[in-house]
Design a protein around this motif. Structure first.
Motif, PDB file in Angstrom:
ATOM      1  N   HIS A   1       0.842  -1.207   0.000  1.00 39.95           N
ATOM      2  CA  HIS A   1       0.000   0.000   0.000  1.00 39.95           C
ATOM      3  C   HIS A   1       0.870   1.247   0.000  1.00 39.95           C
ATOM      4  CE1 HIS A   1      -3.509   2.420   0.483  1.00 39.95           C
ATOM      5  NE2 HIS A   1      -2.966   3.026   1.500  1.00 39.95           N
ATOM      6  N   ASP A   2       1.774   1.339   0.946  1.00 40.58           N
ATOM      7  CA  ASP A   2       2.642   2.509   1.028  1.00 40.58           C
ATOM      8  C   ASP A   2       3.984   2.046   1.583  1.00 40.58           C
ATOM      9  OD1 ASP A   2       3.708   4.952   0.973  1.00 40.58           O
ATOM     10  OD2 ASP A   2       2.273   5.894   2.330  1.00 40.58           O
ATOM     11  N   ARG A   3       5.029   2.054   0.761  1.00 38.75           N
ATOM     12  CA  ARG A   3       6.276   1.439   1.171  1.00 38.75           C
ATOM     13  C   ARG A   3       7.083   2.310   2.132  1.00 38.75           C
ATOM     14  NH1 ARG A   3       9.085  -0.617  -3.151  1.00 38.75           N
ATOM     15  NH2 ARG A   3      11.058  -0.385  -2.097  1.00 38.75           N
ATOM     16  N   ASP A   4       6.774   3.597   2.212  1.00 36.09           N
ATOM     17  CA  ASP A   4       7.553   4.474   3.083  1.00 36.09           C
ATOM     18  C   ASP A   4       7.058   4.457   4.524  1.00 36.09           C
ATOM     19  OD1 ASP A   4       9.107   5.248   0.964  1.00 36.09           O
ATOM     20  OD2 ASP A   4       7.698   6.783   0.357  1.00 36.09           O
ATOM     21  N   ARG A   5       6.006   3.688   4.768  1.00 40.16           N
ATOM     22  CA  ARG A   5       5.421   3.729   6.092  1.00 40.16           C
ATOM     23  C   ARG A   5       6.133   2.759   7.028  1.00 40.16           C
ATOM     24  NH1 ARG A   5      -0.889   3.328   6.189  1.00 40.16           N
ATOM     25  NH2 ARG A   5      -0.288   1.209   5.684  1.00 40.16           N
TER      26      ARG A   5
ATOM     27  N   ASP B   1       4.717   1.427  -5.055  1.00 36.14           N
ATOM     28  CA  ASP B   1       3.578   1.000  -4.251  1.00 36.14           C
ATOM     29  C   ASP B   1       2.325   1.709  -4.736  1.00 36.14           C
ATOM     30  OD1 ASP B   1       3.283   3.522  -2.273  1.00 36.14           O
ATOM     31  OD2 ASP B   1       5.370   3.068  -2.678  1.00 36.14           O
TER      32      ASP B   1
ATOM     33  N   GLU C   1       0.276   3.929  -3.443  1.00 33.71           N
ATOM     34  CA  GLU C   1       0.105   5.378  -3.285  1.00 33.71           C
ATOM     35  C   GLU C   1       0.932   6.145  -4.309  1.00 33.71           C
ATOM     36  OE1 GLU C   1      -1.857   7.349  -1.486  1.00 33.71           O
ATOM     37  OE2 GLU C   1      -2.890   5.485  -1.043  1.00 33.71           O
ATOM     38  N   THR C   2       2.155   5.678  -4.584  1.00 27.41           N
ATOM     39  CA  THR C   2       3.011   6.379  -5.545  1.00 27.41           C
ATOM     40  C   THR C   2       2.405   6.350  -6.935  1.00 27.41           C
ATOM     41  OG1 THR C   2       4.858   5.579  -4.255  1.00 27.41           O
ATOM     42  CG2 THR C   2       5.372   6.562  -6.358  1.00 27.41           C
TER      43      THR C   2
ATOM     44  N   ARG D   1      -0.498   8.657  -7.127  1.00 30.73           N
ATOM     45  CA  ARG D   1      -0.098  10.064  -7.272  1.00 30.73           C
ATOM     46  C   ARG D   1       0.392  10.364  -8.683  1.00 30.73           C
ATOM     47  NH1 ARG D   1       2.133   9.976  -2.219  1.00 30.73           N
ATOM     48  NH2 ARG D   1       4.214   9.610  -3.043  1.00 30.73           N
TER      49      ARG D   1
END
Lengths: 95, 140
Positions: free
Chosen positions: A91-95, B56, B58-59, B62
């Motif tokens: 989903h979001d890799r920076d999390r 991912d 979200e990227t 965006r």
């Protein structure tokens, strides 16, 4: 005619090597072995398609080869990411 | 634990454009040779799936702020619109026509209204495939 026999022989040899690779798919002790074997089978299917293009004297299957290459690459990347991280799409890799 | 996917991400930035180019080629080539809207749409969604794999959700969202459900609806409007458009020329539903037009650089081209129908199929296939993949990939 002789040339056609050469191409059919080559297709037979690639088919035998697909069978030998299938042994690794069935037997392979670990998951990466099977993934690599399936990727190799994809590449061998490309060569079989190219040989049948020559044997049948047509250029209708040229796109099939590119398609198989793309799908083999994406499938291998997805399997590798699943083995490495446990998820295929994050989903979001920076999390 | 942080992973470093620099090889995969660099390769993806290059290859996804190649896959997209192949999809557009196979879409426009479908009139004379194997190909068409369905396989072109599947290849385009394959390029988007490769982006989703390397980066991912979200990227990618965006970078490409597209609602794929609306894309499916637009594709259906295209497909039905080419069918309904034949009513204005007192022809049966889904009658297709073609004509030869001259373009400045490309020369003479054959343009058909089948291409608009195929564009509808293309958009519907991308929208459906990406909706399925995003919905399945998003649950936590």
């Amino acid at each position: 005619m002789v040339l056609n026999a050469i191409y059919i022989t080559a297709a037979t040899l690639v088919s035998i090597s697909i069978l030998l690779t299938l042994y690794r798919v069935f037997k392979g002790p670990s998951m990466p072995d099977r993934v690599i074997a399936l990727d190799v089978i994809g590449i061998q299917l490309i060569s079989v398609t190219a040989l049948f293009c020559i044997i049948l004297n047509t250029s209708a299957f040229i796109e099939v080869m590119l398609l198989l290459a793309i799908l083999a690459f994406i499938g291998t990347v997805a399997f590798a990411k699943y083995i490495e991280k446990g998820v295929v799409i994050e989903h979001d890799r920076d999390r | 634990m942080k992973y470093n996917d620099i090889i995969l991400q660099t390769v993806t930035k290059f290859i996804s454009f190649l896959i997209f180019l192949f999809a557009v080629y196979i879409f426009f080539n479908g009139h004379q040779e194997p190909g068409g809207g369905f396989i072109g749409g599947l290849m385009t969604s394959a390029a988007l799936v490769l982006l989703l794999l390397a980066f991912d959700m979200e990227t990618v969202r965006r970078a490409l702020p597209i609602d794929y459900k609306i894309m499916t609806a637009i594709g259906l409007v295209f497909a039905v619109g080419t069918g309904v458009g034949s009513f204005f020329f007192s022809a049966p539903f889904l009658s297709q026509t073609f004509g030869y037009f001259h373009f400045p650089v490309l020369g003479e081209l054959e343009l058909t209204t089948t291409l608009a129908f195929d564009l509808g199929v293309y958009l519907v296939v991308i929208g459906t495939a990406m909706t399925i993949i995003q919905t399945i990939g998003e649950d936590n």
